[in-house]
Scaffold this motif. Structure first.
Motif, mmCIF file in Angstrom:
data_model
loop_
_atom_site.group_PDB
_atom_site.id
_atom_site.type_symbol
_atom_site.label_atom_id
_atom_site.label_comp_id
_atom_site.label_asym_id
_atom_site.label_seq_id
_atom_site.Cartn_x
_atom_site.Cartn_y
_atom_site.Cartn_z
ATOM 1 N N LEU A 28 35.202 39.599 24.967
ATOM 2 C CA LEU A 28 36.417 40.278 25.431
ATOM 3 C C LEU A 28 36.569 40.158 26.941
ATOM 4 C CD1 LEU A 28 36.304 43.512 23.227
ATOM 5 C CD2 LEU A 28 37.943 41.640 23.046
ATOM 6 N N ILE A 29 35.470 40.318 27.675
ATOM 7 C CA ILE A 29 35.537 40.230 29.135
ATOM 8 C C ILE A 29 35.920 38.816 29.578
ATOM 9 C CG2 ILE A 29 34.160 40.299 31.247
ATOM 10 C CD1 ILE A 29 34.979 43.027 30.253
ATOM 11 N N VAL A 30 35.312 37.814 28.968
ATOM 12 C CA VAL A 30 35.603 36.432 29.363
ATOM 13 C C VAL A 30 37.052 36.071 29.059
ATOM 14 C CG1 VAL A 30 35.090 34.015 28.859
ATOM 15 C CG2 VAL A 30 33.216 35.628 29.205
ATOM 16 N N VAL A 31 37.527 36.417 27.864
ATOM 17 C CA VAL A 31 38.864 35.998 27.427
ATOM 18 C C VAL A 31 39.967 36.747 28.173
ATOM 19 C CG1 VAL A 31 40.460 35.950 25.473
ATOM 20 C CG2 VAL A 31 38.075 35.252 25.164
ATOM 21 N N PHE A 32 39.815 38.067 28.332
ATOM 22 C CA PHE A 32 40.914 38.871 28.861
ATOM 23 C C PHE A 32 40.758 39.262 30.330
ATOM 24 C CE2 PHE A 32 40.975 39.712 24.252
ATOM 25 C CZ PHE A 32 42.280 39.309 23.983
ATOM 26 N N VAL A 33 39.622 38.966 30.934
ATOM 27 C CA VAL A 33 39.436 39.293 32.346
ATOM 28 C C VAL A 33 39.125 38.045 33.169
ATOM 29 C CG1 VAL A 33 38.085 40.621 34.009
ATOM 30 C CG2 VAL A 33 38.642 41.634 31.788
ATOM 31 N N ILE A 34 38.044 37.354 32.826
ATOM 32 C CA ILE A 34 37.573 36.251 33.675
ATOM 33 C C ILE A 34 38.538 35.070 33.657
ATOM 34 C CG2 ILE A 34 35.683 34.659 34.108
ATOM 35 C CD1 ILE A 34 35.010 37.589 34.664
ATOM 36 N N ILE A 35 38.964 34.651 32.475
ATOM 37 C CA ILE A 35 39.855 33.485 32.385
ATOM 38 C C ILE A 35 41.157 33.694 33.156
ATOM 39 C CG2 ILE A 35 41.304 32.177 30.774
ATOM 40 C CD1 ILE A 35 38.941 32.106 28.870
ATOM 41 N N PRO A 36 41.863 34.832 33.000
ATOM 42 C CA PRO A 36 43.104 35.008 33.774
ATOM 43 C C PRO A 36 42.899 34.984 35.284
ATOM 44 C CG PRO A 36 43.023 36.566 31.953
ATOM 45 C CD PRO A 36 41.680 35.910 32.009
ATOM 46 N N ILE A 37 41.789 35.565 35.779
ATOM 47 C CA ILE A 37 41.644 35.634 37.237
ATOM 48 C C ILE A 37 41.090 34.346 37.831
ATOM 49 C CG2 ILE A 37 41.361 38.133 37.207
ATOM 50 C CD1 ILE A 37 38.394 37.777 37.540
ATOM 51 N N ILE A 38 40.591 33.436 36.998
ATOM 52 C CA ILE A 38 40.118 32.148 37.517
ATOM 53 C C ILE A 38 41.253 31.124 37.582
ATOM 54 C CG2 ILE A 38 38.779 30.128 36.750
ATOM 55 C CD1 ILE A 38 36.401 31.802 36.459
ATOM 56 N N LEU A 39 42.284 31.282 36.765
ATOM 57 C CA LEU A 39 43.403 30.329 36.785
ATOM 58 C C LEU A 39 43.986 30.120 38.185
ATOM 59 C CD1 LEU A 39 45.373 31.180 33.501
ATOM 60 C CD2 LEU A 39 44.322 28.986 34.076
ATOM 61 N N PRO A 40 44.254 31.181 38.970
ATOM 62 C CA PRO A 40 44.843 30.949 40.302
ATOM 63 C C PRO A 40 43.965 30.146 41.246
ATOM 64 C CG PRO A 40 45.151 33.233 39.620
ATOM 65 C CD PRO A 40 44.204 32.609 38.635
ATOM 66 N N SER A 41 42.651 30.144 41.039
ATOM 67 C CA SER A 41 41.805 29.337 41.919
ATOM 68 C C SER A 41 42.100 27.850 41.733
ATOM 69 C CB SER A 41 40.320 29.627 41.657
ATOM 70 O OG SER A 41 39.959 29.300 40.332
ATOM 71 N N GLY A 42 42.575 27.476 40.534
ATOM 72 C CA GLY A 42 43.005 26.097 40.308
ATOM 73 C C GLY A 42 44.287 25.768 41.041
ATOM 74 N N PHE A 43 45.155 26.787 41.256
ATOM 75 C CA PHE A 43 46.377 26.559 42.023
ATOM 76 C C PHE A 43 46.040 26.058 43.426
ATOM 77 C CE2 PHE A 43 48.886 30.202 39.723
ATOM 78 C CZ PHE A 43 48.643 29.580 38.526
#
Length: 605
Positions: free
Chosen positions: A34-49
């Motif tokens: 749950l933490i990886v899917v709903f917390v970590i993944i969303p907040i790592i996406l902007p680092s790719g921006f």
């Protein structure tokens, strides 16, 4: 009695490491998913921006001198010209547009040219038949420029004329972002270790969002450079802090696949930004939209963002750690019995107790010989990974044969292929051999571009894509290697120090790519190939970490991989996973406790 504690007449073996304690409550279950899917993944996406912003904010459209007096250029196959009628004599202006970028015009007196001129779009006899010697052809620098806006409506280059004699200012706009990456990691890493992963990350996210929004409102070049410096300061930490947190809330066997998942997410963020750049061709609007999306992704999971249990342990915040472990056990459907819960305070206080009372700094990475060698080697490897990956990100759209957006899309898309086999490679080949092979093949691909005959641009493109695939594979492996090599008590400082060094050395990447690429297109790839072949052989200075426990203390870190024999150092495949060893009871009381029937259901502790 051995390391066991009595509570109400029952003996329960003490957990010697935090991994032991975490295994009891569930080192990978519903909570971690749950933490990886709903917390970590969303907040790592902007680092790719952030990885793609410099490429599209400072993109260079085709340009040429603007014709004065509202005259229009007439274009042939190789040259553009216009005829200026002045009071004395007609003047003919030429410029070569075959490269898409022209900084000068050539002025000829029209009386020296056979007139009339046919403006049919293809007639170049005017230029070819001019009999004047080159010394009589007066060359003048452009005073104003016209830009081809078919690909980009506006970039900082076209808005502030960062071309020709001001081209170095465009290169600095790339460099200042990387310079921010030099300053930021040590600060944010220090902050995350002092105030916690959650507070450290969200301070970084607020700082990044504000700076990115201000970038889009920059009134001039200087303001833009200041904003880009501030954004660059957060570029590494916005990925590293969630990465470290993820690996600190899961068990040993799940760290490698989760490292792949997080890198996959980063690449998805890159593609998402390229998609935004394709539809938004004006740099200010692109900055605003991307920062708005990033802010939403940061805010949404704020309430559920956990604090690192290993950080709580390192800081001696045992009460919060106990509550965290109880919550993990409950969500993972491994509820604690009252008996185990009563022992939990003693268990967490007995894990690595002695070292967590000490203060640490990045200098501790260099105080002992084995830690010093490992740290310096990881610095070199991360410089290869970061520098070459960054260079290929810049190289692809800058020297694209076709659409820069499509070339950037291909360059990013190949990053997904390593995710298909990375997990298997990391586990079966081990971290070290995987790293060696990836860097070595990358070096061969980069060096190979310099022996490709001219006219085979497709082959050069294919080799650069192979290099990008390999460097992506080694990048995600390198991050995992760092996390498993540095001790828990100084892990964030270790990550930050390695990132700081690689970012510092990567400041030269824009100059290597743009300046050398302007001279010979494949020259930057020669530099990258030479760097990665050195990095590939340096991996044998590191110990294999697969199937090993994470070092907790500085003493653990120093002993890990110390005094390796040559055979162990050049061992290509890791040792088999050790079988679990059951502890032998040392007295009758402990033996009776282990033999006693368990009244609770089998899934309870």
């Amino acid at each position: 009695m051995s390391e066991a504690r009595k509570t109400n007449g029952a003996a329960v073996p003490a957990q010697k490491t935090f991994d032991d304690v975490f295994d009891v409550v569930g080192s990978f279950g519903r909570y971690q998913i749950l933490i990886v899917v709903f917390v970590i993944i969303p907040i790592i996406l902007p680092s790719g921006f952030l990885a793609q912003t410099s490429v599209f904010f400072a993109a260079v459209p085709n340009y040429a001198c603007a014709a004065p007096h509202n005259f229009s250029w007439k274009s042939g196959q190789r040259y553009s010209w216009y005829l200026e009628d002045n009071e004395t004599a007609p003047v003919l202006w030429f410029q070569n547009h075959t490269k898409g970028q022209s900084c000068h015009t050539v002025r000829l007196n029209a009386t020296d040219v056979e007139l009339p001129i046919t403006w049919n779009g293809t007639d170049e006899n005017v230029w070819n038949n001019v009999s004047l010697p080159m010394k009589d052809r007066i060359t003048e620098a452009c005073s104003e420029y016209r830009y081809n806006r078919s690909i980009y409506q506006e970039t900082i280059v076209s808005e502030w004329n960062l071309v020709c004699s001001r081209r170095y200012m465009m290169i600095w706009s790339y460099t200042i972002f990387v310079v921010g990456g030099v300053i930021g990691p040590l600060f944010w890493g220090y902050l995350a270790d002092r105030i916690g992963r959650k507070k450290g990350f969200y301070l970084c996210a607020v700082f990044q969002s504000a700076a990115t929004i201000l970038t889009g409102f920059s009134p001039n070049y200087v303001t833009y450079m200041i904003c880009r410096l501030l954004v660059g300061m957060t570029s590494s930490a916005s990925y590293t802090i969630p990465f470290v947190l993820t690996l600190e809330i899961v068990g040993r066997e799940k760290r490698a696949p989760l490292a792949v998942v997080l890198s996959f997410t980063y690449s998805c963020g890159c593609l998402l930004f390229i998609g935004m750049a394709y539809f938004i061709r004006e740099w200010r609007m692109l900055a605003g939209v991307s920062s708005l999306i990033a802010t939403v992704l940061y805010i949404a999971p704020f309430y559920f963002f956990p604090e690192s249990p290993r950080w709580l342990l390192a800081k001696g915040r045992y009460t919060e750690l106990e509550e965290f472990l109880k919550k993990v056990a409950k969500i993972n459907r491994r509820p604690m019995t009252m008996h185990f819960a009563s022992l939990l305070p003693q268990q967490v206080r007995g894990v690595d107790r002695e070292d967590h009372t000490k203060k640490h700094s990045p200098l501790d990475l260099f105080r002992t010989p084995n830690m010093r060698i490992k740290t310096l080697t990881l610095m070199l490897i991360n410089t290869c990974n970061k520098g070459v990956s960054l260079g290929l990100n810049y190289y692809a759209p800058l020297f694209a044969q076709g659409s820069p957006h499509f070339t950037a899309f291909l360059n990013t898309s190949v990053e997904f292929f390593p995710y298909l086999f990375a997990k298997t490679a990391f586990q079966r080949l081990g971290r070290r051999t995987s790293l060696f092979l990836g860097l070595f093949i990358c070096s061969m691909a980069c060096l190979g571009t310099n022996v490709v005959p001219s006219g085979y641009a497709a082959v050069v493109t294919a080799l650069t894509l192979i290099a990008k695939l390999c460097i992506t594979f080694t990048y995600l492996n390198g991050k995992l290697f760092e996390d498993e090599t540095f001790p828990t008590v100084i892990r964030s400082e270790g990550h930050s120090t390695v990132s700081l060094t690689s970012a510092m050395l990567s400041c030269g990447v824009p100059w290597i790519v743009i300046s050398l690429g302007d001279e010979v297109k494949t020259l930057p790839l020669l530099v990258f190939g030479s760097l990665t072949i050195v990095g590939s052989f340096s991996t044998f200075l590191l110990p294999e970490t697969v199937h090993q426990r994470l070092p907790q203390t500085l003493e653990d870190g120093e002993e890990f991989g110390k005094n390796m024999t040559l055979k162990e150092r050049f061992r290509l495949l890791p040792r088999p996973k050790p079988k679990p060893v059951l502890a032998v009871p040392e007295d009758e009381e402990e033996l009776e406790t282990l033999k006693s029937p368990v009244k609770e259901s089998s899934n309870r502790l």
